[in-house]
Design a protein around this motif. Structure first.
Motif, PDB file in Angstrom:
ATOM      1  N   LEU A 223       1.306  -1.690   0.361  1.00  0.00           N
ATOM      2  CA  LEU A 223       0.036  -0.253  -0.100  1.00  0.00           C
ATOM      3  C   LEU A 223       0.868   1.149  -0.025  1.00  0.00           C
ATOM      4  CD1 LEU A 223      -2.616  -1.554   2.767  1.00  0.00           C
ATOM      5  CD2 LEU A 223      -2.929  -1.281   0.235  1.00  0.00           C
ATOM      6  N   PRO A 224       1.345   0.982  -1.259  1.00  0.00           N
ATOM      7  CA  PRO A 224       2.120   2.694  -1.174  1.00  0.00           C
ATOM      8  C   PRO A 224       1.769   3.909  -1.189  1.00  0.00           C
ATOM      9  CG  PRO A 224       2.628   2.014  -3.761  1.00  0.00           C
ATOM     10  CD  PRO A 224       1.413   0.616  -2.529  1.00  0.00           C
ATOM     11  N   ARG A 225       0.272   3.649  -1.300  1.00  0.00           N
ATOM     12  CA  ARG A 225      -0.703   5.384  -1.138  1.00  0.00           C
ATOM     13  C   ARG A 225      -0.810   5.775   0.552  1.00  0.00           C
ATOM     14  NH1 ARG A 225      -4.183   6.676  -5.975  1.00  0.00           N
ATOM     15  NH2 ARG A 225      -2.795   6.466  -7.733  1.00  0.00           N
ATOM     16  N   GLU A 226      -0.425   4.870   0.976  1.00  0.00           N
ATOM     17  CA  GLU A 226      -0.557   3.875   2.431  1.00  0.00           C
ATOM     18  C   GLU A 226       0.629   4.587   3.219  1.00  0.00           C
ATOM     19  OE1 GLU A 226      -3.904   4.870   3.751  1.00  0.00           O
ATOM     20  OE2 GLU A 226      -4.613   5.475   1.692  1.00  0.00           O
ATOM     21  N   ARG A 227       1.594   4.556   2.801  1.00  0.00           N
ATOM     22  CA  ARG A 227       2.662   3.987   3.806  1.00  0.00           C
ATOM     23  C   ARG A 227       3.272   5.570   4.738  1.00  0.00           C
ATOM     24  NH1 ARG A 227       5.320   7.645  -0.500  1.00  0.00           N
ATOM     25  NH2 ARG A 227       6.354   8.829   0.590  1.00  0.00           N
ATOM     26  N   ARG A 228       2.675   5.883   4.720  1.00  0.00           N
ATOM     27  CA  ARG A 228       2.871   7.161   6.452  1.00  0.00           C
ATOM     28  C   ARG A 228       1.507   6.717   7.040  1.00  0.00           C
ATOM     29  NH1 ARG A 228       4.135  12.478   2.979  1.00  0.00           N
ATOM     30  NH2 ARG A 228       5.439  12.588   2.567  1.00  0.00           N
ATOM     31  N   ARG A 229       0.120   6.088   6.596  1.00  0.00           N
ATOM     32  CA  ARG A 229      -0.549   5.691   7.736  1.00  0.00           C
ATOM     33  C   ARG A 229       0.244   4.430   8.575  1.00  0.00           C
ATOM     34  NH1 ARG A 229      -5.615   7.910   7.529  1.00  0.00           N
ATOM     35  NH2 ARG A 229      -5.131   8.393   5.312  1.00  0.00           N
ATOM     36  N   VAL A 230       0.636   3.431   7.881  1.00  0.00           N
ATOM     37  CA  VAL A 230       1.166   1.980   7.574  1.00  0.00           C
ATOM     38  C   VAL A 230       1.935   1.920   8.960  1.00  0.00           C
ATOM     39  CG1 VAL A 230       1.902   0.140   6.794  1.00  0.00           C
ATOM     40  CG2 VAL A 230      -0.545   0.964   5.772  1.00  0.00           C
ATOM     41  N   GLY A 231       3.143   2.881   8.528  1.00  0.00           N
ATOM     42  CA  GLY A 231       4.215   3.688   9.271  1.00  0.00           C
ATOM     43  C   GLY A 231       3.932   3.739  10.743  1.00  0.00           C
ATOM     44  N   GLY A 232       2.619   4.730  10.945  1.00  0.00           N
ATOM     45  CA  GLY A 232       2.555   5.014  11.938  1.00  0.00           C
ATOM     46  C   GLY A 232       1.491   4.213  12.676  1.00  0.00           C
ATOM     47  N   VAL A 233       0.793   3.262  12.102  1.00  0.00           N
ATOM     48  CA  VAL A 233       0.325   1.795  13.253  1.00  0.00           C
ATOM     49  C   VAL A 233       1.377   1.480  13.549  1.00  0.00           C
ATOM     50  CG1 VAL A 233      -0.981   0.192  12.968  1.00  0.00           C
ATOM     51  CG2 VAL A 233      -2.110   2.195  11.674  1.00  0.00           C
ATOM     52  N   ILE A 234       2.186   1.189  12.496  1.00  0.00           N
ATOM     53  CA  ILE A 234       3.765  -0.380  12.831  1.00  0.00           C
ATOM     54  C   ILE A 234       4.885   1.070  14.260  1.00  0.00           C
ATOM     55  CG2 ILE A 234       5.708  -0.533  12.353  1.00  0.00           C
ATOM     56  CD1 ILE A 234       4.946  -1.070   9.353  1.00  0.00           C
ATOM     57  N   ALA A 235       4.622   2.080  14.060  1.00  0.00           N
ATOM     58  CA  ALA A 235       5.234   2.329  15.327  1.00  0.00           C
ATOM     59  C   ALA A 235       4.571   2.717  16.020  1.00  0.00           C
ATOM     60  CB  ALA A 235       5.326   3.630  14.831  1.00  0.00           C
ATOM     61  N   ALA A 236       3.364   2.283  16.323  1.00  0.00           N
ATOM     62  CA  ALA A 236       1.960   2.868  17.693  1.00  0.00           C
ATOM     63  C   ALA A 236       2.136   0.406  17.858  1.00  0.00           C
ATOM     64  CB  ALA A 236       0.614   2.891  17.020  1.00  0.00           C
TER      65      ALA A 236
ATOM     66  N   LEU B 120      16.213  -1.820  21.990  1.00  0.00           N
ATOM     67  CA  LEU B 120      15.574  -0.762  20.979  1.00  0.00           C
ATOM     68  C   LEU B 120      14.465  -0.820  20.736  1.00  0.00           C
ATOM     69  CD1 LEU B 120      16.345  -2.876  18.063  1.00  0.00           C
ATOM     70  CD2 LEU B 120      14.929  -4.910  18.834  1.00  0.00           C
ATOM     71  N   GLN B 121      13.483  -1.053  21.151  1.00  0.00           N
ATOM     72  CA  GLN B 121      11.861  -0.949  20.662  1.00  0.00           C
ATOM     73  C   GLN B 121      11.904   0.948  19.685  1.00  0.00           C
ATOM     74  OE1 GLN B 121      10.611  -2.763  21.522  1.00  0.00           O
ATOM     75  NE2 GLN B 121       8.924  -2.629  20.226  1.00  0.00           N
ATOM     76  N   PRO B 122      12.648   1.952  21.299  1.00  0.00           N
ATOM     77  CA  PRO B 122      13.007   3.403  20.536  1.00  0.00           C
ATOM     78  C   PRO B 122      13.260   3.127  18.620  1.00  0.00           C
ATOM     79  CG  PRO B 122      13.625   3.027  22.413  1.00  0.00           C
ATOM     80  CD  PRO B 122      13.490   2.147  21.953  1.00  0.00           C
ATOM     81  N   VAL B 123      14.460   2.518  18.958  1.00  0.00           N
ATOM     82  CA  VAL B 123      15.003   2.020  17.481  1.00  0.00           C
ATOM     83  C   VAL B 123      13.456   1.813  16.330  1.00  0.00           C
ATOM     84  CG1 VAL B 123      17.103   1.226  15.831  1.00  0.00           C
ATOM     85  CG2 VAL B 123      16.867   2.094  18.147  1.00  0.00           C
ATOM     86  N   LEU B 124      13.024   0.923  16.881  1.00  0.00           N
ATOM     87  CA  LEU B 124      12.010   0.059  15.948  1.00  0.00           C
ATOM     88  C   LEU B 124      11.175   1.587  15.406  1.00  0.00           C
ATOM     89  CD1 LEU B 124      11.444  -3.111  17.188  1.00  0.00           C
ATOM     90  CD2 LEU B 124      13.187  -2.355  15.228  1.00  0.00           C
ATOM     91  N   VAL B 125      11.186   1.944  16.674  1.00  0.00           N
ATOM     92  CA  VAL B 125       9.789   3.193  16.430  1.00  0.00           C
ATOM     93  C   VAL B 125      10.548   3.969  15.437  1.00  0.00           C
ATOM     94  CG1 VAL B 125       8.507   4.476  17.466  1.00  0.00           C
ATOM     95  CG2 VAL B 125       8.496   3.088  18.445  1.00  0.00           C
ATOM     96  N   ALA B 126      11.176   4.719  15.592  1.00  0.00           N
ATOM     97  CA  ALA B 126      12.329   5.855  14.889  1.00  0.00           C
ATOM     98  C   ALA B 126      12.506   4.873  13.428  1.00  0.00           C
ATOM     99  CB  ALA B 126      13.165   6.100  15.269  1.00  0.00           C
ATOM    100  N   TRP B 127      12.770   3.680  13.070  1.00  0.00           N
ATOM    101  CA  TRP B 127      12.598   2.832  12.050  1.00  0.00           C
ATOM    102  C   TRP B 127      11.601   3.083  11.216  1.00  0.00           C
ATOM    103  CZ3 TRP B 127      14.517  -2.467  11.684  1.00  0.00           C
ATOM    104  CH2 TRP B 127      14.643  -2.949  10.407  1.00  0.00           C
ATOM    105  N   ALA B 128      10.174   2.531  11.773  1.00  0.00           N
ATOM    106  CA  ALA B 128       8.917   2.888  11.494  1.00  0.00           C
ATOM    107  C   ALA B 128       8.870   4.232  10.832  1.00  0.00           C
ATOM    108  CB  ALA B 128       8.389   2.546  11.832  1.00  0.00           C
ATOM    109  N   LEU B 129       9.022   4.811  11.493  1.00  0.00           N
ATOM    110  CA  LEU B 129       8.243   5.819  11.007  1.00  0.00           C
ATOM    111  C   LEU B 129       9.217   6.584   9.565  1.00  0.00           C
ATOM    112  CD1 LEU B 129       7.841   7.540  14.697  1.00  0.00           C
ATOM    113  CD2 LEU B 129       6.105   7.352  12.862  1.00  0.00           C
TER     114      LEU B 129
END
Length: 130
Positions: free
Chosen positions: A68-81, A115-124
């Motif tokens: 879902l490339p058009r939704e990548r920002r929304r998906v990234g936010g959900v991954i970070a969450a 590692l958790q904050p790194v994963l959040v930053a990576w997702a965003l």
């Protein structure tokens, strides 16, 4: 820079899918240890169902990050969450000293917390750039 960001997003997606499958297969029993005792009361699900659900969510989010490339920002936010939402389980595992797949020592469990904050930053970063 664009290739690096896209590569980072693909790698994140692959790790999510792999982690999700581990929740559904070989790691399923071990991951139940990570689920805090209050989580079943809060969700109405038993620990095994929480592990299965989190694995399914990881697979879906990994696939969505690519499909879902058009939704990548929304998906990234959900991954970070998601990465933020599982932090209490990581803290619980560290505090109780319980082993889980790939986390068989106090040092590994403590390191996992960082590692958790790194994963959040990576997702965003990998989904909000471009």
């Amino acid at each position: 820079m664009t290739r690096v960001v896209v590569g980072a997003r693909w790698l994140l997606a692959a790790l999510l899918v792999a982690a999700g499958f581990s929740h559904l297969t070989w790691g399923r029993r071990g991951y139940r240890i990570v689920v805090p005792d209050w989580a079943p009361r809060l969700t109405g699900l038993d620990k095994d169902a929480i592990v299965v659900a989190s694995g399914a969510v990881e697979i879906m989010l990994g696939a969505a990050a690519i499909a879902l490339p058009r939704e990548r920002r929304r998906v990234g936010g959900v991954i970070a969450a998601l990465f933020i939402a599982v932090l209490p389980g990581n803290v619980h595992q560290w505090r109780t000293g319980r082993n889980a797949p790939m986390l068989g020592s106090d040092r590994a469990r403590f390191g996992r917390l960082f590692l958790q904050p790194v994963l959040v930053a990576w997702a965003l970063w990998s989904t909000w750039r471009l």
